[in-house]
Design an enzyme around this catalytic site. Structure first.
Site, PDB file in Angstrom:
ATOM      1  N   HIS A  19       0.905  -1.381  -0.155  1.00 19.25           N
ATOM      2  CA  HIS A  19      -0.031  -0.115  -0.083  1.00 19.25           C
ATOM      3  C   HIS A  19       1.015   1.234   0.073  1.00 19.25           C
ATOM      4  O   HIS A  19       1.565   1.385   0.996  1.00 19.25           O
ATOM      5  CB  HIS A  19      -0.759  -0.055   1.107  1.00 19.25           C
ATOM      6  CG  HIS A  19      -1.683  -1.306   1.445  1.00 19.25           C
ATOM      7  ND1 HIS A  19      -2.924  -1.174   1.201  1.00 19.25           N
ATOM      8  CD2 HIS A  19      -1.647  -2.359   1.843  1.00 19.25           C
ATOM      9  CE1 HIS A  19      -3.570  -2.491   1.379  1.00 19.25           C
ATOM     10  NE2 HIS A  19      -2.715  -3.271   1.828  1.00 19.25           N
ATOM     11  N   PHE A  20       0.969   1.846  -1.333  1.00 18.61           N
ATOM     12  CA  PHE A  20       1.854   3.090  -1.190  1.00 18.61           C
ATOM     13  C   PHE A  20       0.970   4.436  -1.218  1.00 18.61           C
ATOM     14  O   PHE A  20       1.833   5.472  -1.016  1.00 18.61           O
ATOM     15  CB  PHE A  20       2.835   2.846  -2.405  1.00 18.61           C
ATOM     16  CG  PHE A  20       3.791   1.838  -2.455  1.00 18.61           C
ATOM     17  CD1 PHE A  20       4.240   1.272  -1.333  1.00 18.61           C
ATOM     18  CD2 PHE A  20       4.369   1.445  -3.719  1.00 18.61           C
ATOM     19  CE1 PHE A  20       5.337   0.522  -1.128  1.00 18.61           C
ATOM     20  CE2 PHE A  20       5.539   0.570  -3.608  1.00 18.61           C
ATOM     21  CZ  PHE A  20       5.889   0.087  -2.502  1.00 18.61           C
ATOM     22  N   ARG A  21      -0.176   4.516  -0.860  1.00 23.31           N
ATOM     23  CA  ARG A  21      -0.845   5.770  -0.313  1.00 23.31           C
ATOM     24  C   ARG A  21      -1.054   6.547  -1.407  1.00 23.31           C
ATOM     25  O   ARG A  21      -1.421   7.731  -0.763  1.00 23.31           O
ATOM     26  CB  ARG A  21      -0.028   6.131   0.920  1.00 23.31           C
ATOM     27  CG  ARG A  21      -0.062   5.043   2.197  1.00 23.31           C
ATOM     28  CD  ARG A  21      -1.234   4.427   2.620  1.00 23.31           C
ATOM     29  NE  ARG A  21      -1.010   3.729   3.780  1.00 23.31           N
ATOM     30  CZ  ARG A  21      -1.864   2.467   4.142  1.00 23.31           C
ATOM     31  NH1 ARG A  21      -2.824   2.360   3.592  1.00 23.31           N
ATOM     32  NH2 ARG A  21      -1.629   2.111   5.363  1.00 23.31           N
ATOM     33  N   ASP A  30       2.419  -6.881   2.680  1.00 23.23           N
ATOM     34  CA  ASP A  30       1.366  -6.044   3.286  1.00 23.23           C
ATOM     35  C   ASP A  30       1.897  -4.596   3.865  1.00 23.23           C
ATOM     36  O   ASP A  30       1.477  -4.083   4.905  1.00 23.23           O
ATOM     37  CB  ASP A  30       0.444  -6.619   4.197  1.00 23.23           C
ATOM     38  CG  ASP A  30      -0.857  -6.075   4.483  1.00 23.23           C
ATOM     39  OD1 ASP A  30      -1.314  -5.022   3.660  1.00 23.23           O
ATOM     40  OD2 ASP A  30      -1.639  -6.302   5.544  1.00 23.23           O
ATOM     41  N   HIS A  51       1.763   4.239   8.227  1.00 18.09           N
ATOM     42  CA  HIS A  51       1.360   5.262   8.784  1.00 18.09           C
ATOM     43  C   HIS A  51       2.388   5.958   9.800  1.00 18.09           C
ATOM     44  O   HIS A  51       3.382   5.502  10.007  1.00 18.09           O
ATOM     45  CB  HIS A  51      -0.136   4.933   9.864  1.00 18.09           C
ATOM     46  CG  HIS A  51      -1.079   3.940   9.213  1.00 18.09           C
ATOM     47  ND1 HIS A  51      -2.123   4.717   8.605  1.00 18.09           N
ATOM     48  CD2 HIS A  51      -1.170   2.899   9.174  1.00 18.09           C
ATOM     49  CE1 HIS A  51      -2.853   3.643   8.164  1.00 18.09           C
ATOM     50  NE2 HIS A  51      -2.215   2.365   8.611  1.00 18.09           N
ATOM     51  N   HIS A  77      -2.859 -12.404   3.564  1.00 19.58           N
ATOM     52  CA  HIS A  77      -2.465 -12.375   4.922  1.00 19.58           C
ATOM     53  C   HIS A  77      -3.316 -13.268   5.640  1.00 19.58           C
ATOM     54  O   HIS A  77      -3.904 -12.747   6.661  1.00 19.58           O
ATOM     55  CB  HIS A  77      -2.351 -10.894   5.421  1.00 19.58           C
ATOM     56  CG  HIS A  77      -3.384 -10.146   5.048  1.00 19.58           C
ATOM     57  ND1 HIS A  77      -4.919 -10.535   5.071  1.00 19.58           N
ATOM     58  CD2 HIS A  77      -3.431  -8.962   4.691  1.00 19.58           C
ATOM     59  CE1 HIS A  77      -5.598  -9.409   4.691  1.00 19.58           C
ATOM     60  NE2 HIS A  77      -4.821  -8.533   4.309  1.00 19.58           N
TER      61      HIS A  77
END
Length: 449
Positions: free
Chosen positions: A64-66, A306, A310, A235
């Site tokens: 997840h590279f946001r 995964d 944050h 996962h």
């Protein structure tokens, strides 16, 4: 005088389809041109790999590279930079960005953003939603798309599909394998009352308990079999799900993460608090040991990080306001090398879980093994190097890892992508040269060429 090859990697031990052999590897025009005892003078660039083991390029199939929308946590440049520093040559990026990646415009926007900024090769998931179910068959065939992702349980972002009728519509319209976050949304909502007014982060695996995962995976397998479609369950965290997935190998593949193979409750929450919080949760040691047994028995098909960063400030909020997720793309290979040196898995199994497995699951074109004609992607490792995971080494924007300070045996020393040396001895070289990954199921439409 023009040389025959662009790059030759010489003097190392190379993990070929025949096993680990001392050999040289030559790359021309991005692809492997020869393997064996080769004449280094025929190449423009010579990489001396003496003392190193040359593995097929590591592929991280869940990050997840946001970007777009949450670039203060991560973006495509910083995330792929972290990947390359950790020996990863390709990544598959998830759709729970802002806006969510649920249409062709959003997919093309990500591909455009990655041009000239991504350090490694990349592909993007199309997010499944009730409103785009009928269009998913078209979206999954677009160049640069690795497949469709379903969130059956709520996690970071707004994507959620948990009603059976919506899941059936999605499965009806897709043709490729679908990646799924499997947690039961109804049970999550029912059990949220136990922490709504606050609690301890150690309660995270109590709220998102074993039954939450088990109930969802049972439903998913039933619906997939009913539809005659392939699913990839992401996962996995519970001992109870392993036999279900072992019995469904004709339609289902299984991922585990390094976090769930390394950490265990309650100790991880005592040691790093909410920095160990993720979905599905880190559970007690019996589940971790069951996952290792699934690795040993061949039930696990792939390891994905995964990677879900944050900021330190966000993670420090009181539970349950603290967000779930941790960075991991840069530490995936070091952690697995350390486990290999501890006797938890063989080098052959490590390669299967980090490159060949990804190729099988997603039908990647030209990646996943060191063989003539395949892309010149290599993760060069020192199997005996002793290092620590240090904050200064981390490239992710979030700037932390739950594994900071952990001693590691085995380390990525170089990352080569289509013959370009992107990282060597802890230094990035050149600039971002990543391209979209190609897939056999979309080659007729160009597949990113």
């Amino acid at each position: 005088m023009a040389k025959d090859w662009d790059l030759i990697i010489t003097g190392g031990e190379v993990f070929t389809p025949s096993g680990l052999v001392p050999a040289d590897v030559a790359v021309a025009e991005g692809r492997i041109a020869d393997i064996g005892a080769l004449d280094a003078t025929r190449a423009d660039e010579v990489f001396d790999a003496k003392g190193l083991t040359v593995l097929p390029g590591v592929i991280d199939t869940q990050v997840h590279f946001r970007e777009p929308g949450l670039e203060h946590k991560e973006d495509l440049e910083s995330g792929t930079r972290a990947a390359v520093m950790g020996g990863v040559t390709a990544v598959f990026e998830m759709p729970n960005t802002s806006p969510a990646t649920i249409d062709a415009e959003a997919i093309n926007d990500k591909l455009t953003r990655a041009e000239g900024r991504a350090w490694c090769d990349h592909a993007f998931f199309a997010g499944a939603a009730a409103e785009n179910a009928e269009r998913l068959g078209e979206l999954e065939r677009l160049p640069g798309v690795c497949g469709v992702k379903i969130f059956m349980g709520s996690s970071t972002g707004s994507l959620l599909v948990h009603e059976d009728d919506d899941l059936r519509r999605i499965l009806k319209h897709v043709r490729r394998r679908v990646a799924v976050h499997s947690e039961d949304e109804v049970r999550l909502r029912e059990r949220f009352e136990m922490i709504r007014e606050g609690g301890k982060v150690s309660q995270h695996p109590e709220w998102r308990d074993v039954e939450t995962a088990l109930r969802s995976t049972k439903r998913l397998l039933r619906l997939a079999r009913e539809a005659g479609k392939r699913v990839h369950v992401l996962h996995i965290t519970t001992a109870e799900e392993v036999p279900l997935l072992a019995a469904a190998k004709d339609i289902a593949t299984m991922e585990v993460t390094p976090q769930h193979l390394t950490l265990a409750a309650p100790y991880c929450y005592e040691e790093v608090g909410s920095f160990a919080q993720m979905n599905p949760p880190i559970r007690e040691a019996r589940h971790r040991e069951a996952l290792w047994e699934a690795v040993r028995l061949g039930i696990v098909d792939v390891v994905g990080s995964d990677h879900a960063p944050h900021t330190r400030e966000e993670k420090s909020a009181p539970y349950p306001r603290s967000p779930s997720g941790m960075p991991g793309v840069q530490t995936l290979l070091p952690l697995l090398l350390d486990h290999m040196n501890a006797g938890k898995l063989t080098l052959e199994r490590l390669v299967d879980l980090t490159s060949a497995g990804a190729q099988r699951i997603y039908n990647i074109a030209g990646k996943g093994r060191i063989a003539v004609g395949y892309d010149g992607d290599f993760s060069l490792v020192d199997l005996k190097a002793k290092k620590h995971i240090e904050r200064a080494w981390l490239q992710s924007k979030c700037g932390w890892s739950p594994f900071e300070g952990k001693p590691i045996t085995g380390w990525p020393m170089a990352t080569v992508i289509r013959g370009h040396v992107a990282m060597r001895d802890g230094e990035l070289l050149g600039g971002p040269t990543g391209r979209p990954v190609r897939f056999t199921e979309t080659l007729r439409q160009g597949g990113g060429d």
